[in-house]
Design a protein around this motif. Structure first.
Motif, PDB file in Angstrom:
ATOM      1  N   ALA A  53    -101.795 -23.049 -15.581  1.00  0.00           N
ATOM      2  CA  ALA A  53    -101.534 -22.173 -16.725  1.00  0.00           C
ATOM      3  C   ALA A  53    -100.582 -21.041 -16.332  1.00  0.00           C
ATOM      4  O   ALA A  53     -99.666 -20.698 -17.087  1.00  0.00           O
ATOM      5  CB  ALA A  53    -102.841 -21.607 -17.273  1.00  0.00           C
ATOM      6  N   VAL A  54    -100.766 -20.489 -15.146  1.00  0.00           N
ATOM      7  CA  VAL A  54     -99.879 -19.423 -14.661  1.00  0.00           C
ATOM      8  C   VAL A  54     -98.468 -19.981 -14.467  1.00  0.00           C
ATOM      9  O   VAL A  54     -97.476 -19.358 -14.862  1.00  0.00           O
ATOM     10  CB  VAL A  54    -100.417 -18.819 -13.348  1.00  0.00           C
ATOM     11  N   LEU A  55     -98.373 -21.157 -13.866  1.00  0.00           N
ATOM     12  CA  LEU A  55     -97.061 -21.779 -13.639  1.00  0.00           C
ATOM     13  C   LEU A  55     -96.379 -22.140 -14.959  1.00  0.00           C
ATOM     14  O   LEU A  55     -95.156 -22.015 -15.089  1.00  0.00           O
ATOM     15  CB  LEU A  55     -97.207 -23.005 -12.739  1.00  0.00           C
ATOM     16  N   GLU A  56     -97.163 -22.567 -15.941  1.00  0.00           N
ATOM     17  CA  GLU A  56     -96.595 -22.880 -17.261  1.00  0.00           C
ATOM     18  C   GLU A  56     -96.074 -21.621 -17.946  1.00  0.00           C
ATOM     19  O   GLU A  56     -94.986 -21.630 -18.526  1.00  0.00           O
ATOM     20  CB  GLU A  56     -97.634 -23.555 -18.150  1.00  0.00           C
ATOM     21  N   ARG A  57     -96.833 -20.520 -17.871  1.00  0.00           N
ATOM     22  CA  ARG A  57     -96.385 -19.256 -18.483  1.00  0.00           C
ATOM     23  C   ARG A  57     -95.075 -18.779 -17.859  1.00  0.00           C
ATOM     24  O   ARG A  57     -94.236 -18.182 -18.525  1.00  0.00           O
ATOM     25  CB  ARG A  57     -97.455 -18.173 -18.337  1.00  0.00           C
ATOM     26  N   ALA A  58     -94.902 -19.066 -16.571  1.00  0.00           N
ATOM     27  CA  ALA A  58     -93.672 -18.681 -15.874  1.00  0.00           C
ATOM     28  C   ALA A  58     -92.532 -19.652 -16.167  1.00  0.00           C
ATOM     29  O   ALA A  58     -91.398 -19.407 -15.761  1.00  0.00           O
ATOM     30  CB  ALA A  58     -93.930 -18.613 -14.371  1.00  0.00           C
TER      31      ALA A  58
END
Length: 109
Positions: A53-58
């Motif tokens: 989820a963090v990587l997707e937001r970035a």
């Protein structure tokens, strides 16, 4: 076009975690399922979900569900933007450090 500073902040924050860097490194080889990403890292699927989820937001990773599997793929553009920013600022720092190290040679006490 330069990325917005806020977007670079999100990318660098995402890459600050060693597990997320390992995920990015693995995805450089090609798409993978969540299980394929979690297993070598000894990460639980809920933990891997949070990292993704963090990587997707970035903007570094995209995910797509196919049947019961969730496939993840790397998105290279944010990495290129971060690398360009580092190269630009690294060159500046290198010039400044070169000047600093040559100063004592040119101006002996």
């Amino acid at each position: 076009m330069r990325p917005a500073p806020a977007q670079l902040d999100v990318v660098f924050a995402a890459l600050a975690d060693p597990t997320r860097r390992a995920v990015v490194a693995r995805l450089r080889l090609g798409p993978a399922t969540m299980t394929e990403l979690a297993t070598p890292l000894s990460a639980s699927l809920p933990a891997m979900t949070k990292h993704l989820a963090v990587l997707e937001r970035a903007g570094l990773v995209t995910t797509a569900k196919k049947g019961r599997q969730r496939y993840c793929a790397l998105t290279a553009a944010p990495l290129r933007d971060a690398a360009a920013w580092l190269a630009e600022h690294g060159a500046y720092r290198g010039d400044r450090l070169d000047a600093l190290t040559s100063y004592p040679k040119e101006n002996p006490s």
